[in-house]
Design a protein around this motif. Structure first.
Motif, PDB file in Angstrom:
ATOM      1  N   ASN A 199      -6.025   5.434   1.989  1.00  0.00           N
ATOM      2  CA  ASN A 199      -4.942   5.010   1.162  1.00  0.00           C
ATOM      3  C   ASN A 199      -5.146   5.767  -0.280  1.00  0.00           C
ATOM      4  OD1 ASN A 199      -3.993   3.045   2.954  1.00  0.00           O
ATOM      5  ND2 ASN A 199      -5.622   1.591   2.167  1.00  0.00           N
ATOM      6  N   ASP A 200      -4.079   5.989  -0.818  1.00  0.00           N
ATOM      7  CA  ASP A 200      -3.998   6.631  -1.879  1.00  0.00           C
ATOM      8  C   ASP A 200      -4.983   6.113  -3.047  1.00  0.00           C
ATOM      9  OD1 ASP A 200      -2.735   7.429  -4.831  1.00  0.00           O
ATOM     10  OD2 ASP A 200      -1.705   8.717  -3.481  1.00  0.00           O
ATOM     11  N   ASN A 201      -5.525   6.800  -3.919  1.00  0.00           N
ATOM     12  CA  ASN A 201      -6.586   6.296  -4.916  1.00  0.00           C
ATOM     13  C   ASN A 201      -5.828   5.347  -5.883  1.00  0.00           C
ATOM     14  OD1 ASN A 201      -9.385   7.361  -4.262  1.00  0.00           O
ATOM     15  ND2 ASN A 201      -8.412   9.164  -3.838  1.00  0.00           N
TER      16      ASN A 201
ATOM     17  N   VAL B 167      -3.517  13.129 -10.329  1.00  0.00           N
ATOM     18  CA  VAL B 167      -2.184  12.603 -10.173  1.00  0.00           C
ATOM     19  C   VAL B 167      -1.381  13.409 -10.280  1.00  0.00           C
ATOM     20  CG1 VAL B 167      -0.466  10.619 -10.861  1.00  0.00           C
ATOM     21  CG2 VAL B 167      -2.929  10.545 -11.376  1.00  0.00           C
TER      22      VAL B 167
ATOM     23  N   ASN C 276       0.957  -1.265   0.013  1.00  0.00           N
ATOM     24  CA  ASN C 276      -0.061   0.121   0.192  1.00  0.00           C
ATOM     25  C   ASN C 276       0.916   1.346   0.024  1.00  0.00           C
ATOM     26  OD1 ASN C 276      -2.569  -0.812  -0.190  1.00  0.00           O
ATOM     27  ND2 ASN C 276      -2.311  -1.492   2.097  1.00  0.00           N
ATOM     28  N   LYS C 277       2.024   1.246  -0.733  1.00  0.00           N
ATOM     29  CA  LYS C 277       2.815   2.307  -0.736  1.00  0.00           C
ATOM     30  C   LYS C 277       2.825   2.800  -2.293  1.00  0.00           C
ATOM     31  CE  LYS C 277       5.897   0.813   3.153  1.00  0.00           C
ATOM     32  NZ  LYS C 277       7.016   0.560   3.474  1.00  0.00           N
ATOM     33  N   THR C 278       2.631   4.084  -2.612  1.00  0.00           N
ATOM     34  CA  THR C 278       2.786   4.524  -3.853  1.00  0.00           C
ATOM     35  C   THR C 278       4.147   4.488  -4.508  1.00  0.00           C
ATOM     36  OG1 THR C 278       2.905   6.820  -3.044  1.00  0.00           O
ATOM     37  CG2 THR C 278       0.646   5.822  -3.861  1.00  0.00           C
TER      38      THR C 278
ATOM     39  N   ARG D 146       1.711  10.013  -7.241  1.00  0.00           N
ATOM     40  CA  ARG D 146       0.615   9.695  -6.155  1.00  0.00           C
ATOM     41  C   ARG D 146      -0.609  10.500  -6.534  1.00  0.00           C
ATOM     42  NH1 ARG D 146      -0.273  13.612  -2.736  1.00  0.00           N
ATOM     43  NH2 ARG D 146       1.380  15.354  -2.545  1.00  0.00           N
ATOM     44  N   SER D 147      -1.830  10.238  -5.861  1.00  0.00           N
ATOM     45  CA  SER D 147      -2.988  11.084  -6.240  1.00  0.00           C
ATOM     46  C   SER D 147      -3.111  12.290  -5.277  1.00  0.00           C
ATOM     47  CB  SER D 147      -4.222  10.072  -6.165  1.00  0.00           C
ATOM     48  OG  SER D 147      -4.539   9.768  -4.744  1.00  0.00           O
ATOM     49  N   GLN D 148      -3.783  13.090  -5.839  1.00  0.00           N
ATOM     50  CA  GLN D 148      -4.018  14.209  -4.673  1.00  0.00           C
ATOM     51  C   GLN D 148      -4.727  13.870  -3.546  1.00  0.00           C
ATOM     52  OE1 GLN D 148      -6.201  17.222  -6.858  1.00  0.00           O
ATOM     53  NE2 GLN D 148      -4.725  18.901  -6.515  1.00  0.00           N
ATOM     54  N   ALA D 149      -4.214  14.439  -2.461  1.00  0.00           N
ATOM     55  CA  ALA D 149      -4.862  14.158  -1.014  1.00  0.00           C
ATOM     56  C   ALA D 149      -6.363  14.406  -1.204  1.00  0.00           C
ATOM     57  CB  ALA D 149      -4.004  14.902   0.151  1.00  0.00           C
ATOM     58  N   ASN D 150      -7.016  13.413  -0.627  1.00  0.00           N
ATOM     59  CA  ASN D 150      -8.381  13.668  -0.336  1.00  0.00           C
ATOM     60  C   ASN D 150      -8.821  13.037   1.151  1.00  0.00           C
ATOM     61  OD1 ASN D 150      -8.825  10.867  -1.147  1.00  0.00           O
ATOM     62  ND2 ASN D 150      -9.296  11.442  -3.002  1.00  0.00           N
TER      63      ASN D 150
END
Length: 92
Positions: A83-85, A62, A17-19, A75-79
């Motif tokens: 976990n990263d999208n 992204v 689960n690490k980008t 990575r994806s923009q934080a929301n």
């Protein structure tokens, strides 16, 4: 608009689960859809920000990132998701 649709993880990191452990990302909506390395996408996004979105709701952009060791990745923009999208995309 280009969309990230699936990911390939580095060898031995299939359940990570690490980008930073994403190897390649499949992008379509461009002239040559296919898998692109995280470093090439990082460079593209530095020159052309906000041109790729994750193909999952809420469709975050992204964005380029650099690890503490100087490794280029995306990575994806934080929301509000834990976990990263990008990590929610199908893995192949």
């Amino acid at each position: 608009m280009m969309y990230a649709k699936k990911i390939r993880m580095q060898q031995g990191c299939a359940d990570s689960n690490k980008t930073q452990e994403i190897s390649e990302i499949y992008v379509d909506g461009c002239n040559n859809p296919g898998f692109f390395s995280k470093a090439s996408l990082h460079d593209h996004l530095k020159k052309h920000p906000n041109t790729i979105k994750v193909n999952l709701s809420p469709f975050p952009y992204v964005v380029p990132a650099t690890s503490s060791r100087g490794e280029k990745y995306v990575r994806s923009q934080a929301n509000d998701t834990p976990n990263d999208n990008l990590l929610k995309l199908p893995r192949v």
